[in-house]
Enzyme design. Structure first.
Site, short mmCIF file in Angstrom:
data_model
loop_
_atom_site.label_atom_id
_atom_site.label_comp_id
_atom_site.label_asym_id
_atom_site.label_seq_id
_atom_site.Cartn_x
_atom_site.Cartn_y
_atom_site.Cartn_z
N ASP A 298 20.40 -18.10 4.04
CA ASP A 298 19.16 -18.21 3.29
C ASP A 298 18.92 -16.89 2.53
OD1 ASP A 298 16.70 -19.35 2.54
OD2 ASP A 298 15.67 -18.58 4.33
N GLY B 58 5.73 -17.63 3.42
CA GLY B 58 4.68 -17.11 4.29
C GLY B 58 3.44 -17.97 4.25
N SER C 291 6.19 -23.88 4.70
CA SER C 291 5.11 -23.70 5.69
C SER C 291 3.76 -23.80 5.00
CB SER C 291 5.22 -22.33 6.36
OG SER C 291 6.36 -22.27 7.18
N THR D 133 8.20 -19.69 8.33
CA THR D 133 7.04 -18.97 8.88
C THR D 133 6.33 -19.72 10.01
OG1 THR D 133 6.70 -17.84 6.79
CG2 THR D 133 4.79 -17.99 8.23
P1 13P Z 1 8.19 -20.35 4.69
O1 13P Z 1 8.46 -19.16 5.54
O2 13P Z 1 7.01 -20.18 3.82
O3 13P Z 1 8.17 -21.62 5.47
O4 13P Z 1 9.43 -20.47 3.68
C1 13P Z 1 10.69 -20.74 4.20
C2 13P Z 1 11.75 -20.56 3.18
O5 13P Z 1 11.61 -20.94 2.05
C3 13P Z 1 13.00 -19.91 3.61
O6 13P Z 1 13.82 -19.64 2.52
#
Ligand code: 13P
Length: 279
Positions: free
Chosen positions: A80, A175, A205, A227
């Protein structure tokens, strides 16, 4: 097992999406995998540079692969937000099924050039490649920093790089959100019309379920959630620790793992449910 490229290609045809969850240690991985097992759902397991630094590249990969086998889950291990060609190469060499190269903060031409290199590199491993165009605010950045993906740029980017999947900026951020995010569905449809490839929604998230499901119906084939996993795990652990002096961590961690399981079961339902036959 079908490779991720092929799976995403099929999901792209059928307007379906895979859930992609980050994991940080054995306990969060177990929570995610047991949820996928209970829901009989495929899943993508994601590692960021920070998680790789924390666990070690080979440890993290081996843990994920062994976990998929142990729990009988169909899944793929994905890098990622790979920030350098070196990291991408190390992950491919180690056996990752999929890599994201994130050149979203670079000028378009540079992002294209680097992504082209990653696509060439990944081809010999048969690995899936995701890139990002437009800009989705990172964890420590202001949400004002979102630069929406322009459909014409997306078309050029996909034509010139031959990338398998594209992360698009349509109103989400990584986040927590201070306000409920509003997704730009028109933009999403326009990007899809110009690219036709699987699109990826980062910052899952805190995005309301109907918005995620609408995004899937318009061409999002991978939904990232990170997150909320960290938050659920740590909040559960914290409240347990205030109530007990137990030092056997094997007794303290399971409720936090169970909370992640419950969270991810809900996320899997969100991503999969609209495809179940209406009774
Ligand atoms: P969040 O942490 O906002 O869920 O995003 C996850 C994400 O896009 C990881 O690349």
């Amino acid at each position: 097992m079908m490779d991720l490229k092929e799976k995403l290609r099929l999901f792209n045809q059928d307007n379906k999406a895979l859930l992609a969850t980050n994991f940080y240690n054995f306990e969060t991985l177990k929570g995610v995998l047991t949820a996928a097992q209970m829901q009989d759902s495929a899943i993508i397991l994601q590692l960021t540079q920070k998680s790789i630094d924390y666990m070690g590249l080979h440890n993290a990969l081996a843990l994920a692969k062994a976990g998929l086998k142990t729990y009988g889950v169909t899944g793929w291990v994905h890098l990622d937000h790979g920030g350098s060609l070196e990291l991408v190469e190390a992950c491919l060499k180690a056996g990752f099924d999929s890599v994201m190269y994130d050149g979203s903060e670079l000028p378009l031409a540079q992002n294209i050039e680097n992504t082209q290199k990653v696509v060439r590199m990944a081809a010999s491993y048969g690995a899936n490649v995701e890139a990002e165009l437009g800009y989705i605010a990172k964890l420590d950045q202001s949400h004002d920093k979102i630069a929406y993906t322009r459909p014409a740029d997306a078309q050029l980017f996909v034509e010139q790089t031959g990338v398998d999947a594209l992360a698009v900026a349509i109103g989400t951020a990584h986040g927590f959100y201070t306000e409920t995010p509003k997704l730009d569905f028109e933009r999403l449809s326009a990007i899809k019309a110009k690219t036709r490839i699987p699109l990826v929604l980062h910052g899952g998230s805190g995005v309301p379920v109907p918005a995620i499901q609408r995004a899937i119906s318009l061409g999002i084939c991978k939904v990232n959630v990170a997150t909320e996993i960290k938050n659920t795990f740590m909040k559960t652990l914290k409240s347990l620790l205030t109530e007990t002096d137990e030092i056997d961590l094997r007794k303290v961690f399971p409720p936090a793992t169970a909370a992640v399981n419950e969270l991810i079961q809900g996320k899997l339902k969100m991503v999969n449910e609209r495809f179940q036959p209406v009774s």
